[in-house]
Scaffold this active site. Structure first.
Site, PDB file in Angstrom:
ATOM      1  CB  THR A  98      -0.909   0.034   1.238  1.00 53.25           C
ATOM      2  OG1 THR A  98      -0.089   0.076   2.421  1.00 53.25           O
ATOM      3  CG2 THR A  98      -1.806  -1.190   1.294  1.00 53.25           C
ATOM      4  CD  GLU A 276      10.328  -8.766  13.572  1.00 53.90           C
ATOM      5  OE1 GLU A 276      10.333  -8.887  12.332  1.00 53.90           O
ATOM      6  OE2 GLU A 276      11.127  -8.042  14.182  1.00 53.90           O
TER       7      GLU A 276
END
Length: 323
Positions: A98, A276
């Site tokens: 994006t 993460e």
């Protein structure tokens, strides 16, 4: 079966746990579930047939739970090719791009993947963009097809949350019926050498280039006890790169389910961890069946150490994606 065996494991192995996860996730996403699932026979290839950890004494090649760590020199591609050619595989590669990420990286990502990702096998590229005008010219190679989806950006969601929610919806909607294995990657990478079938597995984790050569005590795990992503001091094994995750589609769906549940739990408790760190907690409690060395996601900001024989894919710094 040992975690390191290179097995083509089909969705029926997942049992009640994943069935429940799929229903819960489908309910959350508002996506209808398919009425049936493929039932496949399991075909196995012995790890010792293609993997020789003694070829790389300079690096970690086998985990404590007997999963292989794939480095250049440890695998026999000829044996793997002979095996996988008979499996009639289709492999998926999902990417969300994006805004400026699409503008800067998507075209080179696709061009390099066309050349180096699973060459000789059927590959479906699942490309998610926020606007069709950001899509570069697509020229699929032999056995390659593209599926392009537009998504609506939500300013309340970070990049990874948006990607995982959209990916889960597509896995439930059609991907699980289209591919045997699936990789999800960020677009800020360039494939430089073959990213091949040696990387296939039930649950595939990518070792983090920044942290592989560091001491475990310095790993940036989530340490707050109240967080769903918490790995306590003194615990942990590897630090995994959130920009690459692979496995069977429903194994990836299982991870997304736990990631979303962790996010909700932490939000309710006034906490906010990172994608993460949730991924590292997941792989700490659900050991991956295969680990990819940093050669498969080398950071261009780092100098190449002697242990990196051949960079399979190079990426810009994770700071580009605000992980």
């Amino acid at each position: 079966m040992l975690a390191g065996n290179a097995a083509v494991r089909r969705p029926d192995r997942l049992g009640a746990k994943l069935a429940g996860a799929r229903w819960a996730l489908a309910s959350q996403l508002g996506t209808a579930l398919p009425t049936s699932m493929h039932l496949w026979d399991e075909v196995e290839l012995r790890l010792s047939d293609w993997f020789n950890p003694r070829k790389r004494p300079d690096v970690v090649t086998t985990t404590d739970w007997l999963a292989p760590v794939i480095w250049e020199g440890t695998f026999n591609r000829r044996v793997l090719e002979e095996y996988y050619r008979g499996q009639d595989l289709t492999i998926g590669l999902a990417v969300l791009a994006t805004g400026r990420i699409a503008d800067q990286y998507l075209e080179l990502f696709i061009q390099s993947a066309n050349k180096h990702f699973m060459t000789g096998y059927r590959v479906i590229f699942y490309i998610m963009v926020d606007a069709m005008c950001r899509l570069p010219n697509l020229e699929p190679g032999p056995l390659q097809t593209f599926q392009v989806f537009t998504i609506r950006e939500d300013s309340r969601e970070d990049f990874h949350l948006m990607h995982m929610k959209n990916l889960a919806s597509h896995i439930l909607g059609h991907i699980q019926d289209e591919v045997d294995f699936l990789f999800s990657m960020t677009a800020n990478r360039v494939f430089q050498n073959d990213f091949g079938v040696e990387t296939l597995g039930t649950s595939v984790a990518q070792l983090h280039a920044w942290w592989y050569f560091k001491d475990i005590k310095d790993f940036p795990y989530e340490r707050r006890f109240r967080s769903a992503a918490c790995i306590l001091l003194g615990e942990g094994d590897f630090y995994y790169d959130g920009s690459v995750v692979g496995g069977t589609p429903l194994e990836i769906l299982d991870f997304i389910q736990e990631y979303l549940e962790g996010m909700i739990h932490d939000k309710e408790n006034g906490l906010n961890s990172t994608y993460e760190r949730y991924l590292n907690k997941y792989f700490f409690t659900h050991k991956p069946t295969k680990l990819l060395s940093p050669e498969y996601s080398w950071d261009t900001a780092l100098q190449l150490p002697a242990q990196i024989w051949l960079v399979k894919a190079a990426q810009c710094s994770h700071m580009c994606l605000h992980t």
